[in-house]
Design a protein around this motif. Structure first.
Motif: not given
Length: 279
Positions: A72-77, A99-103, A79-82
């Motif tokens: 859902h785009g580079p601003q999704a937390p 990135g996965i750990n931000a979920l 994705i942005a974290t990764a």
């Protein structure tokens, strides 16, 4: 070494998922070489989690839900974290893990929460079956109770999309699968009833979003809510991989969430001296 000790050691890890011997790998009893090229990846996910192969209709529906939530785009937390992690010099696996750990419960957990909501509506319906309660009545009752407790209702409305383009397509596929007898349609009916109940309470419609729609799919397919979150993480991991790799190829060093030309806001104490011993 005694037989009892050997038995204890071999039983330390117990699994019914995979059986490996020299020259042999069997997943849930199936030889891996027979699965390779015969089934698709969604079917393999189903087999690993459920112990049996899905029907073609079940596999297609699971695959559709996994496709829908990939990115859902580079601003999704996540994705942005990764992407930020990739600019810090870590490896691709570390960037993905970041990135996965931000979920978590807020970003990534709404699908599981929505499955739990649907289950609560289904439980109300079962409890009041003798009273003739309808699906709409059960949804209204559950939503009223949650709003009274000022709880967030997951799976409906979207901060960016007036109507989430993914949700309608997934619901249409669930309806088609119901027509084939692959699912019952009960979760879809509950999801739509929840949307109606929210609209009546809020005075405006909050359309079902991707989390509400994938919750319908996973519930229709018989997955427990905890696995619903895991399946979302599995899906979004593909997007995280793609973005982390793209960022690593673009280069750049230590890219923060905003360009350096846009500073953060400091709202702490004004400049002040440290008091000396003679003060």
């Amino acid at each position: 070494m005694s037989e009892a000790t050997i038995d204890s050691a071999t039983g330390w890890w117990r699994t019914s998922i995979i059986d490996i011997h020299p020259g042999s790998i069997r997943v849930r009893g199936y030889a891996i070489e027979e699965l390779i090229g015969t089934i698709g990846f969604p079917d393999m996910v189903w087999l690993m989690l459920r112990g049996e192969l899905p029907t073609p209709a079940q596999g297609r529906l699971l695959g559709a839900a996994l496709v829908a939530a990939v990115d859902h785009g580079p601003q999704a937390p996540s994705i942005a974290t990764a992407r930020m992690a990739a600019t810090c010099g870590v490896g691709l696996n570390n960037a993905m893990a970041s990135g996965i750990n931000a979920l978590g419960d807020v970003h990534g957990g709404a699908g599981q929460q929505c499955m739990e909501l649907y289950a609560a509506v289904a439980a109300r319906l079962a409890d009041h079956m003798a009273d003739g309660m309808s699906v709409a009545g059960a949804a209204e009752s559950e939503i009223a109770a949650r709003l009274e407790r000022r709880e967030h209702i997951p799976g409906f409305g979207h901060r960016f999309h007036p109507v989430d383009p993914r949700a309608g397509r997934l619901l249409a596929l669930v309806d088609a699968a119901r027509g084939e007898g692959a699912v019952t349609g009960e979760a879809a009916a509950i999801g739509r009833a929840v949307e109606d109940a929210l609209a009546a309470r809020k005075g405006r419609r909050l359309p079902m979003n991707i989390d509400g729609a994938t919750a319908v799919v996973f519930a229709e397919l018989g997955f427990p809510a905890g696995l619903g979150r895991g399946l979302f993480v599995l899906s979004r991991s593909v997007g995280i991989l793609a973005h982390a790799w793209e960022q690593s190829q673009q280069g750049g060093r230590i890219k923060g969430p905003m360009p350096p030309s846009i500073p953060y806001r400091y709202d702490g104490a004004s400049p002040r001296p440290v008091a000396g011993e003679d003060a």
